[in-house]
Design a protein around this motif. Structure first.
Motif, mmCIF file in Angstrom:
data_model
loop_
_atom_site.group_PDB
_atom_site.id
_atom_site.type_symbol
_atom_site.label_atom_id
_atom_site.label_comp_id
_atom_site.label_asym_id
_atom_site.label_seq_id
_atom_site.Cartn_x
_atom_site.Cartn_y
_atom_site.Cartn_z
ATOM 1 N N ILE A 81 81.567 57.160 48.277
ATOM 2 C CA ILE A 81 81.065 55.847 47.862
ATOM 3 C C ILE A 81 79.889 55.506 48.764
ATOM 4 C CG2 ILE A 81 81.587 53.389 47.673
ATOM 5 C CD1 ILE A 81 84.472 54.127 47.103
ATOM 6 N N LEU A 82 78.783 55.104 48.158
ATOM 7 C CA LEU A 82 77.541 54.871 48.891
ATOM 8 C C LEU A 82 77.102 53.432 48.687
ATOM 9 C CD1 LEU A 82 74.517 57.278 48.954
ATOM 10 C CD2 LEU A 82 74.145 54.890 48.331
ATOM 11 N N ASP A 83 76.811 52.713 49.767
ATOM 12 C CA ASP A 83 76.305 51.338 49.692
ATOM 13 C C ASP A 83 74.789 51.347 49.834
ATOM 14 O OD1 ASP A 83 78.845 50.068 49.464
ATOM 15 O OD2 ASP A 83 79.173 50.443 51.601
ATOM 16 N N TYR A 84 74.119 50.536 49.009
ATOM 17 C CA TYR A 84 72.656 50.545 49.004
ATOM 18 C C TYR A 84 72.130 49.115 48.963
ATOM 19 C CZ TYR A 84 67.858 51.902 47.851
ATOM 20 O OH TYR A 84 66.515 52.087 47.884
ATOM 21 N N ILE A 85 71.068 48.857 49.753
ATOM 22 C CA ILE A 85 70.425 47.545 49.803
ATOM 23 C C ILE A 85 68.940 47.728 49.501
ATOM 24 C CG2 ILE A 85 69.886 45.535 51.223
ATOM 25 C CD1 ILE A 85 72.363 46.160 52.891
ATOM 26 N N VAL A 86 68.420 46.950 48.585
ATOM 27 C CA VAL A 86 67.003 47.018 48.210
ATOM 28 C C VAL A 86 66.150 46.342 49.281
ATOM 29 C CG1 VAL A 86 65.282 46.241 46.525
ATOM 30 C CG2 VAL A 86 67.497 47.114 45.751
ATOM 31 N N SER A 87 65.038 46.971 49.642
ATOM 32 C CA SER A 87 64.100 46.393 50.603
ATOM 33 C C SER A 87 63.138 45.445 49.903
ATOM 34 C CB SER A 87 63.313 47.498 51.316
ATOM 35 O OG SER A 87 64.181 48.360 52.014
ATOM 36 N N ALA A 88 62.611 44.486 50.649
ATOM 37 C CA ALA A 88 61.788 43.438 50.053
ATOM 38 C C ALA A 88 60.371 43.908 49.715
ATOM 39 C CB ALA A 88 61.709 42.236 50.999
ATOM 40 N N LYS A 89 59.868 44.935 50.404
ATOM 41 C CA LYS A 89 58.516 45.433 50.168
ATOM 42 C C LYS A 89 58.566 46.782 49.459
ATOM 43 C CE LYS A 89 55.805 42.294 52.068
ATOM 44 N NZ LYS A 89 54.754 41.581 51.282
ATOM 45 N N ASP A 90 57.627 46.981 48.527
ATOM 46 C CA ASP A 90 57.672 48.209 47.730
ATOM 47 C C ASP A 90 57.497 49.471 48.571
ATOM 48 O OD1 ASP A 90 55.019 47.681 48.264
ATOM 49 O OD2 ASP A 90 54.285 48.161 46.264
ATOM 50 N N ASN A 91 56.692 49.411 49.632
ATOM 51 C CA ASN A 91 56.488 50.635 50.423
ATOM 52 C C ASN A 91 57.663 50.932 51.350
ATOM 53 O OD1 ASN A 91 56.053 48.600 52.263
ATOM 54 N ND2 ASN A 91 54.149 49.432 53.078
ATOM 55 N N ASP A 92 58.646 50.023 51.429
ATOM 56 C CA ASP A 92 59.856 50.275 52.195
ATOM 57 C C ASP A 92 61.005 50.744 51.295
ATOM 58 O OD1 ASP A 92 58.686 49.512 54.620
ATOM 59 O OD2 ASP A 92 59.177 47.398 54.288
ATOM 60 N N PRO A 113 54.645 43.253 46.382
ATOM 61 C CA PRO A 113 53.842 44.452 46.653
ATOM 62 C C PRO A 113 53.299 44.465 48.068
ATOM 63 C CG PRO A 113 52.582 42.885 45.351
ATOM 64 C CD PRO A 113 53.968 42.320 45.467
ATOM 65 N N SER A 114 53.050 45.672 48.556
ATOM 66 C CA SER A 114 52.411 45.821 49.865
ATOM 67 C C SER A 114 50.891 45.752 49.746
ATOM 68 C CB SER A 114 52.810 47.158 50.488
ATOM 69 O OG SER A 114 54.205 47.268 50.571
ATOM 70 N N ALA A 115 50.397 45.822 48.521
ATOM 71 C CA ALA A 115 48.946 45.753 48.298
ATOM 72 C C ALA A 115 48.399 44.427 48.812
ATOM 73 C CB ALA A 115 48.638 45.905 46.813
ATOM 74 N N THR A 116 47.206 44.485 49.333
ATOM 75 C CA THR A 116 46.581 43.288 49.875
ATOM 76 C C THR A 116 46.302 42.283 48.773
ATOM 77 O OG1 THR A 116 45.542 44.611 51.620
ATOM 78 C CG2 THR A 116 44.628 42.424 51.203
ATOM 79 N N LEU A 117 46.728 41.047 48.976
ATOM 80 C CA LEU A 117 46.427 39.966 48.060
ATOM 81 C C LEU A 117 45.374 39.059 48.706
ATOM 82 C CD1 LEU A 117 50.049 39.060 46.862
ATOM 83 C CD2 LEU A 117 48.327 40.397 45.643
ATOM 84 N N PRO A 118 44.415 38.513 47.927
ATOM 85 C CA PRO A 118 44.349 38.595 46.462
ATOM 86 C C PRO A 118 43.984 39.985 45.954
ATOM 87 C CG PRO A 118 42.415 37.488 47.321
ATOM 88 C CD PRO A 118 43.331 37.666 48.486
#
Length: 299
Positions: free
Chosen positions: A41-52, A142-147
């Motif tokens: 059984i594997l527990d997984y947590i989503v990271s807040a930034k796409d590149n993580d 996204p990790s892309a620079t905004l704007p």
């Protein structure tokens, strides 16, 4: 170094995941203790930034009941994508220059448990995700620079973000939303540069039923002065070689007058904090229209 059992009747079953985390316990992803009985059984947590975020792979099916003689001591593992890949593209719906995305995010499921199990007639995979109610969500960005500059040429599109998210097709799809703010610049004869700001919060994503185990869904945000069209496309493979299939879309327009202050899909939004944006000219009032830049007088 590990060895096959000397007794030909002893069999081994192999499970695998990638990427490998050296200190598995307490990391992400993490396995339950080895003392637990049954399949892993594997527990997984989503990271807040796409590149993580990680393209999580698991062996499906696991290599079951092997002996040394099964394949001369070799173990073959078929690795499958366990998450849903969600790409966000920005596309221009007109030839107006100067449009920019200043805010973008998606709300998605934050954590779940991957359970290896025997297939059933209704679900033919050896692994499935289990969610705890109420569903806990996370805002990913996204990790892309905004704007982020919207392409100036009509129908040209650029990748804004590439997310790896937990499948949502079998859970509460209404928890998955997107928020976006974009601006369109105009010109005034006085030399001023009025800016129209469109903000959409917690809007529904189309084709959530396509967020399956190992699926790839992309969203194209077609940005125009007076509307935003979100189109979902499902892809047969994770690469770019396959042919995508358009699976759904939603058109969001802002109100034309004071009597219709809400957005057409039932959500709420604002344009410079008002239901509509107008600018005064010498002769009359004008809206931001498709196709070009309005020349307006400073009011």
């Amino acid at each position: 170094m590990k060895y096959w059992p000397n007794n030909p009747g002893d069999k081994l079953t192999f499970f695998a995941y990638a990427p490998y985390v050296k200190e598995a316990i307490g990391s992400n992803p993490s396995f339950r203790p080895a003392t637990d009985k049954g399949y892993p059984i594997l527990d997984y947590i989503v990271s807040a930034k796409d590149n993580d975020q990680t393209d999580l792979l698991v062996s499906i099916p696991p290599s079951m009941n092997l002996t040394y003689g099964t394949n001369n001591g070799k173990v073959s593992l078929h690795m499958s994508h366990a998450l849903t890949r969600v790409s966000a593209y920005v596309k221009s719906g007109d030839n107006v220059q100067g449009k920019q995305v200043t805010v973008f995010s998606m709300q998605a499921t934050k954590k779940a448990t991957l359970i290896f199990r025997d297939p059933t007639p209704s679900y033919n995979k050896y692994a499935s995700w289990s969610y705890i109610n109420p569903i806990e969500t996370i805002t990913v960005s996204p990790s892309a620079t905004l704007p982020f500059t919207v392409p100036a040429v009509k129908d040209e599109k650029k990748l804004l973000a590439d997310f790896f998210l937990l499948p949502a097709a079998r859970i509460n799809e209404s928890d998955h939303k997107f928020s976006i703010t974009y601006t369109t610049a105009g010109t005034a004869s006085s030399g001023d540069a009025p800016v129209q700001t469109v903000t959409l919060s917690n809007q529904t994503l189309p084709s959530m039923d396509k967020w399956e185990f190992g699926a790839y869904v992309s969203y194209t945000f077609l940005i125009e002065k007076q509307k935003l069209t979100v189109t979902a496309t499902s892809h047969p493979t994770w690469g770019d070689a396959g042919t995508g299939t358009v699976t759904g879309s939603v058109v969001i327009t802002y109100a034309e007058n004071e009597s219709t202050p809400n957005w057409s899909n039932g959500g709420s939004g604002s344009v410079d904090g008002k239901p509509v944006v107008t600018h005064s000219t010498v002769q009359n009032d004008v809206q931001w229209e498709d196709g070009g830049t309005e020349i307006v007088e400073k009011s």
